[in-house]
Design an enzyme around this catalytic site. Structure first.
Site, PDB file in Angstrom:
ATOM      1  N   GLU A  61     -15.501  19.855  26.673  1.00 27.49           N
ATOM      2  CA  GLU A  61     -15.565  18.612  27.456  1.00 27.49           C
ATOM      3  C   GLU A  61     -17.032  18.281  27.687  1.00 27.49           C
ATOM      4  O   GLU A  61     -17.858  19.186  27.858  1.00 27.49           O
ATOM      5  CB  GLU A  61     -14.857  18.789  28.804  1.00 27.49           C
ATOM      6  N   CYS A 251     -11.107  15.874  32.518  1.00 29.26           N
ATOM      7  CA  CYS A 251     -11.113  14.683  33.372  1.00 29.26           C
ATOM      8  C   CYS A 251     -11.742  13.478  32.697  1.00 29.26           C
ATOM      9  O   CYS A 251     -11.407  12.341  33.039  1.00 29.26           O
ATOM     10  CB  CYS A 251     -11.841  14.997  34.671  1.00 29.26           C
ATOM     11  N   ASN A 386      -3.985  14.626  30.666  1.00 36.12           N
ATOM     12  CA  ASN A 386      -4.721  15.855  30.984  1.00 36.12           C
ATOM     13  C   ASN A 386      -4.063  16.524  32.178  1.00 36.12           C
ATOM     14  O   ASN A 386      -3.039  17.172  32.033  1.00 36.12           O
ATOM     15  CB  ASN A 386      -6.201  15.524  31.231  1.00 36.12           C
ATOM     16  N   GLU A 387      -4.641  16.343  33.357  1.00 33.28           N
ATOM     17  CA  GLU A 387      -4.023  16.929  34.556  1.00 33.28           C
ATOM     18  C   GLU A 387      -3.290  15.821  35.295  1.00 33.28           C
ATOM     19  O   GLU A 387      -3.866  15.146  36.143  1.00 33.28           O
ATOM     20  CB  GLU A 387      -5.097  17.555  35.446  1.00 33.28           C
TER      21      GLU A 387
HETATM   22  O1  AHR Z   1     -12.913  22.028  33.199  1.00 31.88           O
HETATM   23  C1  AHR Z   1     -13.369  21.203  34.228  1.00 31.88           C
HETATM   24  C2  AHR Z   1     -12.287  20.273  34.729  1.00 31.88           C
HETATM   25  O2  AHR Z   1     -11.263  21.006  35.323  1.00 31.88           O
HETATM   26  C3  AHR Z   1     -11.568  19.466  33.690  1.00 31.88           C
HETATM   27  O3  AHR Z   1     -12.237  18.315  33.375  1.00 31.88           O
HETATM   28  C4  AHR Z   1     -10.275  19.147  34.338  1.00 31.88           C
HETATM   29  O4  AHR Z   1      -9.228  18.986  33.418  1.00 31.88           O
HETATM   30  C5  AHR Z   1     -10.056  20.266  35.303  1.00 31.88           C
HETATM   31  O5  AHR Z   1      -9.796  19.790  36.571  1.00 31.88           O
END
Ligand code: AHR
Length: 664
Positions: A61, A251, A386-387
């Site tokens: 990321e 994120c 994602n989340e």
């Molecule tokens: O890995 C850091 C963050 O942790 C990522 O962006 C997210 O998916 C999670 O909350």
């Protein structure tokens, strides 16, 4: 000495917390011949189930300046003057303005206009790079830019590298001639190494010129790719032997707003015309703001796919599901896209599959081919969201699934189980993922050392007939949130549970991957770097020991009929490697007692052979690697004899070992 005692006490408390039987706690001093010898068994002839190639992977990321300023080898910050403050990263002097009329690249319309102010080198621009520009003596760097003259006649520019004492140490001259935008390039070969250089471009002669997309790359990128990756960082990825490569987030896929979400189509095609986007890690943490954190998208989806191929990993892109970051937006926020309006998002998913796999005659397959890769990238895995959590997610995911299954039934779809390892959202989403028949469920957990040790049995009770597990983000977070040896050891212990449950766990990726030592927002992270050097953490070495010793099939490894999931502070697993004809035994000893074990290797001929051992070990739980001392915790390799079909192993306290035993 004081520290050693402290760490021993810490280890003792772990030992006590795991409640071992009293007679085993009273085992005598390490390395003594009268130590009890514990027996373990495995049967090579009875492989239980295959281990997927994707089992141990990486997750990238753009956080902690992991892309621009990190893996992406571009050395110039804000190269196209598109940050909200167009001169951010630049120090203009003399007569310099920002213009937008008749731009070279419509999606990046800002450019700099320089007018001679009567003084040689009196007008110009300095670029500070990402916490400086790292250059190495004798290496070649290609500086390129687009320019046009506004006034008649040629204009000569001076190009310099400036060191941290403001001394010039590299110089070149470029003559700009012509009123149309033209690409210019010059190669710089600095004669000294400098971690925090600046690039300076000044006017040597009279006139007015426009400058755009000022870029500088080392010629030595990973695999010498143009617009490529920093060689040392990409090599560190390859050395993990990752089976899968998840990208681009996290994120940043969601974005804080609909507008700032990650849109892959903005990241392909000529780099000069990829629109810049603010990075959400620019402002996410009030105590750690980085106003200069943007995504140039120079490292875009084509580069991600290509890198996956270059490091031998299967690509696993993650796409926005129509929801902006749910941590930052309420359920009814207008930043979430209504289900009825999802069409463009779903088209993005379908087009991405075409971009990756489609024939060169298809619209998006042609874009891929024009970028230099006519062969397909063989995309198989695709994550939507994602989340995410709550009913907002499944109702959107369902629409993607319908469309993807209808056109590309071969694609395996990954759904989310939310941001936590358990709890209400998790309990709600897993059944929903089963109902929607996703192929894999993405789990995220950033938890304590204790949680990780207990978690070695997490997957023992998972449904064998449901979707497979993708542990898409995980890391052991000690209280001080540092990359300690102990955190790595707990991860090693936990990961034995991945392998023992390889019928359920198909994909795993630690998170996050990279962090710039001067520009991080989140830790721990797997790999740290500055502008010249890379530092691998103990956690990196654990991942590497698993990645390089993945094996192809699980075999049962037991002590008194039960798997080793904490008894005697030991965590163990075994696998066959049918390709190399080896047996691979992995054992973590998280306690402060040395353990002697005899592993009966049923099916391994009695004749003498040699096992290769890789061991990560330290006496200090807090031990860590640093940029100055990157070798405090590193694996060592040695060999031990194996006779009579028996592996006689001594497991030092606080150690993780991998044993490779040839079967023939
Ligand atoms: O890995 C850091 C963050 O942790 C990522 O962006 C997210 O998916 C999670 O909350």
């Amino acid at each position: 000495m004081k520290k050693t005692i402290t760490t021993l006490f810490a280890a003792m408390s772990v030992l006590v917390a795991t409640a071992q039987p009293a007679e085993q706690l009273s085992a005598s001093d390490p390395a003594m011949p009268w130590d009890p010898i514990y027996s373990m068994k495995l049967d090579v002839n009875k492989p239980l189930f295959p281990i997927q190639n994707t089992m141990y992977g990486i997750f990238f990321e753009d956080i902690n300046f992991g892309a621009d300023g990190g893996l992406y080898a571009e050395l110039i910050k804000n190269r196209s003057f598109e940050f909200e403050e167009p001169f951010m990263g630049w120090a203009p002097f003399g007569n310099v303005t920002i213009q937008t009329k008749n731009p070279a690249f419509p999606k990046n319309p800002h450019y700099a206009r320089l007018t001679y102010n009567g003084q040689i080198t009196g007008t110009g621009l300095d670029n500070e790079g990402f916490k400086g520009i790292g250059v190495k003596a004798g290496e070649k760097y290609d500086l390129t830019f687009y320019a046009r003259t506004v006034t008649n006649g040629p204009v000569r520019l001076r190009v310099n590298l400036v060191d941290s004492h403001n001394d010039l140490f590299e110089r070149a001259v470029v003559e700009v001639n012509g009123k149309n935008w033209t690409k210019y390039s010059v190669t710089l070969t600095p004669r000294k190494t400098e971690e925090k250089a600046r690039l300076r471009i000044t006017m040597e002669t009279q006139g007015t010129i426009d400058l755009e997309h000022i870029s500088m790359f080392p010629q030595n990128t990973f695999m010498n790719r143009p617009n490529g990756m920093r060689a040392d960082l990409a090599q560190a990825l390859k050395d993990l032997k990752p089976g899968v490569f998840r990208f681009p987030g996290g994120c940043i896929v969601e974005g804080t707003t609909h507008e700032t979400r990650y849109q892959w189509k903005n990241t392909v095609g000529p780099v000069e015309n990829r629109p810049v986007n603010i990075n959400r890690w620019n402002y996410t943490f009030a105590h750690k703001k980085f106003p200069d954190y943007y995504q140039s998208y120079g490292l875009g989806f084509f580069e991600y796919f290509q890198l996956a191929e270059d490091i031998g990993a299967e690509p696993l892109p993650v796409l926005n599901c129509g929801l902006s970051c749910q941590f930052e937006n309420e359920e009814h926020s207008h930043e979430h896209t209504a289900v009825k309006d999802l069409k463009p998002f779903i088209e993005d998913a379908l087009d991405l599959i075409e971009f990756a796999n489609g024939p060169v005659t298809s619209k998006w397959g042609k874009v891929r081919a024009d970028m230099g890769h006519p062969e397909p990238f063989n995309l198989r895995l695709l994550a939507i969201g994602n989340e995410q959590w709550g009913p907002l997610y499944p109702e959107r995911l369902e629409k993607f699934i319908e469309a993807i299954r209808a056109r590309y039934p071969e694609i395996e779809i990954i759904g989310s189980s939310g941001p936590g390892s358990e709890g209400e959202d998790f309990e709600y989403l897993w059944p929903e993922m089963k109902r929607l028949k996703v192929d894999h469920v993405d789990e995220h957990y950033y938890r304590s050392p204790e949680w990780f040790l207990e978690g070695a049995t997490r997957y023992d009770s998972y449904d064998r007939n449901g979707p497979k597990v993708f542990a898409g983000e995980y890391a052991c977070h000690p209280r001080n949130r540092e990359n300690s040896f102990y955190a790595a050891l707990c991860e090693a212990a936990f990961m034995t549970g991945f392998e023992r449950n390889a019928d359920v766990v198909h994909i795993t990726t630690y998170a996050p991957l990279f962090a710039h030592v001067e520009a991080w927002q989140w830790r721990p992270d797997l790999i740290w770097f500055d502008n010249l050097n890379v530092m691998k953490t103990p956690n990196y070495y654990v991942q590497q020991m698993y990645g390089q010793n993945a094996g192809t099939d699980v075999v049962a490894l037991t002590m008194e009929g039960a798997p080793l999931t904490g008894r005697l502070d030991l965590y163990a697993t075994a696998a066959l490697d049918k390709e190399t004809h080896e047996l691979i035994v992995k054992v973590a000893n998280t306690g402060i007692r040395q353990r002697r074990v005899n592993v009966e290797l049923e099916g391994v001929p009695a004749s003498k052979r040699t096992a290769k051992v890789t061991r990560l070990q330290h006496t200090d739980l807090e031990a860590k690697n640093t940029m100055c001392r990157p070798d405090q915790v590193v694996p060592v390799e040695f060999e031990i004899p194996v006779e009579d079909g028996m592996l006689r192993a001594i497991l030092p306290p606080l150690s993780f070992g991998v044993y490779r035993i040839p079967l023939k």
